[in-house]
Design a protein around this motif. Structure first.
Motif, short mmCIF file in Angstrom:
data_model
loop_
_atom_site.label_atom_id
_atom_site.label_comp_id
_atom_site.label_asym_id
_atom_site.label_seq_id
_atom_site.Cartn_x
_atom_site.Cartn_y
_atom_site.Cartn_z
N ALA A 294 0.83 -1.20 0.00
CA ALA A 294 0.00 0.00 0.00
C ALA A 294 0.87 1.25 0.00
O ALA A 294 1.90 1.32 0.65
CB ALA A 294 -0.90 0.02 1.22
N ASN B 223 -10.93 2.82 -2.72
CA ASN B 223 -10.31 2.07 -1.61
C ASN B 223 -8.82 2.38 -1.47
O ASN B 223 -8.00 1.47 -1.26
CB ASN B 223 -10.52 0.57 -1.80
CG ASN B 223 -11.99 0.22 -1.76
OD1 ASN B 223 -12.68 0.63 -0.82
ND2 ASN B 223 -12.48 -0.46 -2.79
N ASP C 61 -11.66 7.42 -1.39
CA ASP C 61 -12.49 6.44 -0.66
C ASP C 61 -13.11 5.44 -1.62
O ASP C 61 -13.06 4.23 -1.40
CB ASP C 61 -13.58 7.15 0.13
CG ASP C 61 -13.07 7.79 1.42
OD1 ASP C 61 -12.03 7.31 1.94
OD2 ASP C 61 -13.68 8.77 1.89
N ASP D 125 -6.28 4.06 0.86
CA ASP D 125 -6.15 4.63 2.21
C ASP D 125 -5.33 5.91 2.16
O ASP D 125 -4.35 5.98 1.40
CB ASP D 125 -5.45 3.62 3.14
CG ASP D 125 -6.32 2.40 3.42
OD1 ASP D 125 -7.56 2.58 3.40
OD2 ASP D 125 -5.78 1.29 3.60
N ASP E 287 -4.19 9.73 4.61
CA ASP E 287 -4.34 10.66 5.73
C ASP E 287 -4.48 12.06 5.14
O ASP E 287 -4.06 12.29 3.99
CB ASP E 287 -3.09 10.62 6.63
CG ASP E 287 -3.03 9.33 7.44
OD1 ASP E 287 -4.10 8.95 7.98
OD2 ASP E 287 -1.95 8.70 7.48
#
Lengths: 110, 84
Positions: free
Chosen positions: B2, B27, B24, B29, B31
């Motif tokens: 990832a 999918n 989102d 991820d 921050d």
């Protein structure tokens, strides 16, 4: 003032000048909310898509409608946020492309 | 493996909101930080970071693995950089 009231007020002023709201009403109403939020926290409607300094004088070029809107709508059919667009943009007569930031970096004092 | 995806954003910016939704939906991820919600040293530090990656200090600024920089919701570029 509510987002709806701001929408009606601005629409009457801006459309005669050739600046139409984006046909995506949901997006436009979110931007109305953002403008009101910026008005509350800064005292002026700083552009929702730019980092405001909190100093109205330093930010006078990005108070909505920003000074860059005219050239952006001429070149791209849309302002930086996508809030104001040309008739042709709304009617898909021109390609919708991502409007790059026109503001000179040195203008940013935050 | 990832990718490390970090998003500098503004809470009032529609493009930033759409970028978060896009990440989102794919999918991916990530921050993020709302730079406009920061104050004091934290805000100054974040602005310096953005300036380092994107001299125009425009938003969203997306940083992938600390090196690949994408400014704005450029979907193809994001997907490619994230190996999707």
């Amino acid at each position: 003032m509510t987002p709806e009231k701001l929408y009606e007020t601005l629409k009457k002023i801006q459309e005669p000048k050739g600046y139409y709201f984006n046909r995506n009403k949901t997006m436009v109403m979110e931007l109305m909310q953002s403008l009101l939020e910026n008005k509350d926290r800064y005292g002026y409607m700083a552009c929702p898509c730019r980092l405001a300094s909190g100093n109205q004088q330093d930010d006078k070029d990005i108070i909505c409608p920003c000074v860059y809107r005219k050239q952006d709508v001429i070149e791209f059919g849309s302002c930086y946020c996508g809030l104001y667009v040309s008739k042709e943009w709304n009617e898909d007569k021109i390609v919708h492309i991502y409007v790059p930031e026109r503001r000179p970096p040195e203008k940013m004092k935050c | 493996m990832a990718k490390n995806v970090f998003l500098y954003a503004l809470s009032t910016c529609i493009h930033c909101k759409n970028t978060k939704e896009f990440l989102d939906n794919k999918n991916i991820d990530f921050d993020f930080v709302y730079v406009d919600k920061l104050t004091g040293d934290e805000r100054e530090k974040a602005i310096e970071e953005v300036k380092k990656y994107n001299p125009k200090v425009s938003f969203p600024t997306i940083v992938i693995d600390g090196e690949k920089i994408i400014v704005g919701l450029n979907k193809e570029e994001i997907l490619e950089a994230c190996g999707k």
